[in-house]
Design a protein around this motif. Structure first.
Motif, mmCIF file in Angstrom:
data_model
loop_
_atom_site.group_PDB
_atom_site.id
_atom_site.type_symbol
_atom_site.label_atom_id
_atom_site.label_comp_id
_atom_site.label_asym_id
_atom_site.label_seq_id
_atom_site.Cartn_x
_atom_site.Cartn_y
_atom_site.Cartn_z
ATOM 1 N N ARG A 62 10.825 20.193 18.678
ATOM 2 C CA ARG A 62 9.534 20.745 18.259
ATOM 3 C C ARG A 62 8.581 20.869 19.440
ATOM 4 O O ARG A 62 7.818 21.835 19.543
ATOM 5 C CB ARG A 62 8.929 19.829 17.178
ATOM 6 C CG ARG A 62 7.528 20.238 16.723
ATOM 7 C CD ARG A 62 6.903 19.164 15.864
ATOM 8 N NE ARG A 62 5.520 19.479 15.523
ATOM 9 C CZ ARG A 62 5.098 19.773 14.305
ATOM 10 N NH1 ARG A 62 5.937 19.795 13.291
ATOM 11 N NH2 ARG A 62 3.826 20.042 14.086
ATOM 12 N N TYR A 65 8.837 24.211 21.245
ATOM 13 C CA TYR A 65 8.678 25.494 20.543
ATOM 14 C C TYR A 65 7.743 26.424 21.305
ATOM 15 O O TYR A 65 7.947 27.651 21.330
ATOM 16 C CB TYR A 65 8.113 25.267 19.136
ATOM 17 C CG TYR A 65 9.108 24.720 18.143
ATOM 18 C CD1 TYR A 65 10.464 24.616 18.451
ATOM 19 C CD2 TYR A 65 8.690 24.309 16.882
ATOM 20 C CE1 TYR A 65 11.359 24.117 17.544
ATOM 21 C CE2 TYR A 65 9.594 23.810 15.958
ATOM 22 C CZ TYR A 65 10.930 23.712 16.284
ATOM 23 O OH TYR A 65 11.821 23.219 15.386
ATOM 24 N N ASP A 82 15.615 26.965 11.689
ATOM 25 C CA ASP A 82 15.130 25.742 12.333
ATOM 26 C C ASP A 82 16.061 24.587 11.963
ATOM 27 O O ASP A 82 16.189 24.218 10.795
ATOM 28 C CB ASP A 82 13.706 25.436 11.874
ATOM 29 C CG ASP A 82 13.181 24.149 12.483
ATOM 30 O OD1 ASP A 82 13.217 24.032 13.712
ATOM 31 O OD2 ASP A 82 12.760 23.256 11.720
ATOM 32 N N SER A 84 15.890 21.465 13.538
ATOM 33 C CA SER A 84 15.350 20.277 14.203
ATOM 34 C C SER A 84 15.041 19.151 13.215
ATOM 35 O O SER A 84 14.919 19.357 12.009
ATOM 36 C CB SER A 84 14.075 20.639 14.960
ATOM 37 O OG SER A 84 13.061 21.024 14.041
ATOM 38 N N ASN A 96 8.445 20.754 10.842
ATOM 39 C CA ASN A 96 8.785 21.515 12.038
ATOM 40 C C ASN A 96 8.985 22.993 11.710
ATOM 41 O O ASN A 96 8.593 23.869 12.483
ATOM 42 C CB ASN A 96 10.065 20.953 12.661
ATOM 43 C CG ASN A 96 9.877 19.550 13.191
ATOM 44 O OD1 ASN A 96 8.744 19.067 13.288
ATOM 45 N ND2 ASN A 96 10.964 18.878 13.529
ATOM 46 N N ALA A 97 9.597 23.256 10.559
ATOM 47 C CA ALA A 97 9.839 24.644 10.162
ATOM 48 C C ALA A 97 8.525 25.385 9.907
ATOM 49 O O ALA A 97 8.373 26.556 10.294
ATOM 50 C CB ALA A 97 10.725 24.673 8.914
ATOM 51 N N LEU A 100 6.967 26.097 13.222
ATOM 52 C CA LEU A 100 7.642 27.226 13.874
ATOM 53 C C LEU A 100 7.208 28.545 13.247
ATOM 54 O O LEU A 100 6.979 29.539 13.955
ATOM 55 C CB LEU A 100 9.159 27.047 13.751
ATOM 56 C CG LEU A 100 10.026 28.105 14.432
ATOM 57 C CD1 LEU A 100 9.849 28.061 15.944
ATOM 58 C CD2 LEU A 100 11.498 27.916 14.072
ATOM 59 N N VAL A 109 11.405 32.410 8.854
ATOM 60 C CA VAL A 109 11.930 31.088 9.218
ATOM 61 C C VAL A 109 12.676 30.482 8.035
ATOM 62 O O VAL A 109 12.197 30.505 6.901
ATOM 63 C CB VAL A 109 10.796 30.146 9.679
ATOM 64 C CG1 VAL A 109 11.340 28.744 9.969
ATOM 65 C CG2 VAL A 109 10.115 30.720 10.918
ATOM 66 N N LYS A 111 14.732 26.847 7.000
ATOM 67 C CA LYS A 111 15.082 25.480 7.370
ATOM 68 C C LYS A 111 16.499 25.182 6.903
ATOM 69 O O LYS A 111 16.839 25.413 5.738
ATOM 70 C CB LYS A 111 14.113 24.476 6.719
ATOM 71 C CG LYS A 111 14.356 23.029 7.149
ATOM 72 C CD LYS A 111 13.955 22.825 8.586
ATOM 73 C CE LYS A 111 14.353 21.464 9.118
ATOM 74 N NZ LYS A 111 13.898 21.244 10.494
#
Length: 362
Positions: A62, A65, A82, A84, A96-97, A100, A109, A111
């Motif tokens: 992250r 990014y 994503d 992560s 995190n998604a 992003l 995006v 996940k």
């Protein structure tokens, strides 16, 4: 496409290639990292990799990014997956998604794949968790990623919208979430019975008769405690089922919701049963070790000396011999039956049994 050149990115590229996909890896140092990837993977600069692919796995932390922001124009309209995880549960306010997605609003995006380890990716779904949890606000993007996961040999699970990403990211960080209550229950029972046996076998003789029996604490007192915990834990496996059936009979329906405490109890039966088997197995090992103790050898010698002094030719007591032989035999059979219950409660074994077979074992 795969952005990143770490262990997970390499394992992901290997699995994608083995599944028949063409893979382009984007790295900041392609010449130095090319040797880490299979020859079938094209390793190039990140900007080149982004231009050549439509579905891109973002396999970077992250914190990194922001280094991809220069690629924002080239990433527009692409699907970013994503993969992560965080180092701590709920370490950030947003997942995190979601972070992003905020950096690249022109991208879609998804996940996914964060609950799959690098080892599972390399060895295939047969040697690890088969489920791939996926969430996104775009149904078409989810469908595409789910198809990729399916071709790779995994089972995609739709977790809904992007709001589920935080929950998905917390899953790999949880330490036995379903085991906390059963473990604390087992420890509580162990401490209660251990304290009682300690007072009864060690402290009471020391106070009343001045006999030093503290040597019994490491093995004998523990060995007396373990079966008590084992059979109470085993009874706690079947008791909630009886209570649930009684509740349904009392209210005359199976559609009435159980109380929260009973619902939680029913959900933890498997863990309680396996802990019961664990305590029973430890009891068996401790029992086999009893004759190996130094204190036991001293007691045998002491008994032999007393027998010699009293000129006794035999101290054989038929009733005690038979009682001990039957006691050990029944204990072995009981442990064997408990082993069957424990093994058939494992998902991989239970799934291979029909309902009638499972009920027969129970």
């Amino acid at each position: 496409g795969v952005l990143g050149s770490g262990d997970f990115a390499r394992s992901l590229a290997i699995r994608l290639i083995c599944s028949g996909f063409k893979v382009v890896v984007g790295s900041r140092n392609p010449k130095r990292k090319a040797g880490l990837f299979p020859s079938a993977a094209e390793v190039t600069f990140q900007a080149e990799a982004v231009k050549k692919t439509d579905v891109i796995f973002v396999a970077v932390f992250r914190e990194h990014y922001s280094t991809l922001c220069d690629l924002a124009d080239a990433l527009a309209g692409k699907i970013l997956v994503d993969v992560s995880n965080n180092r701590e549960i709920n370490h950030h306010k947003e997942s995190n998604a979601e972070y992003l997605a905020s950096l690249f609003p022109a991208c879609t995006v998804v996940k996914g794949f964060n609950v799959i380890s690098a080892w599972t990716l390399q060895s295939g779904a047969r040697d690890g968790n088969k489920q791939v949890l996926i969430c996104s606000n775009n149904q078409e993007a989810k469908r595409i990623v789910a198809e990729i996961a399916q071709v790779m040999g995994f089972t995609p699970v739709d977790m809904g919208f992007m709001s589920s990403a935080c929950e998905i990211e917390n899953i790999p960080l949880r330490l036995f979430p379903a085991w906390k209550i059963p473990i604390f229950l087992a420890l509580g029972l162990f401490l209660c019975f251990f304290t009682y046996n300690l007072v009864r076998q060690v402290i009471h003789p020391y106070i009343r008769e001045q006999k030093n029996k503290f040597y019994k604490i490491p093995i004998e007192v523990v060995n007396t405690t373990l079966p008590c915990v084992a059979y109470i834990m085993l009874s706690l496996v079947y008791l909630p089922g009886v209570l649930a059936a009684s509740s349904q009979l009392y209210y005359g329906t199976k559609y009435r919701r159980f109380p929260d405490w009973l619902d939680q109890w029913l959900q933890h039966r498997k863990q309680i049963g396996l802990l019961s088997f664990f305590c029973a197995a430890l009891h068996a090992v401790y029992s086999l070790c009893l004759p190996m103790r130094r204190s036991h050898r001293y007691l045998l010698i002491e008994t032999a000396v007393k027998q010699a002094v009293e000129k006794k030719m035999s101290i054989w007591i038929e009733e005690e011999v038979w009682r001990m032989e039957i006691y050990i035999s029944v204990g072995i059979i009981a442990l064997g039956l408990l082993s069957l219950l424990a093994i058939t409660s494992l998902p991989s074994i239970a799934d291979s049994l029909s309902w009638r077979e499972f009920s027969f074992v129970q």
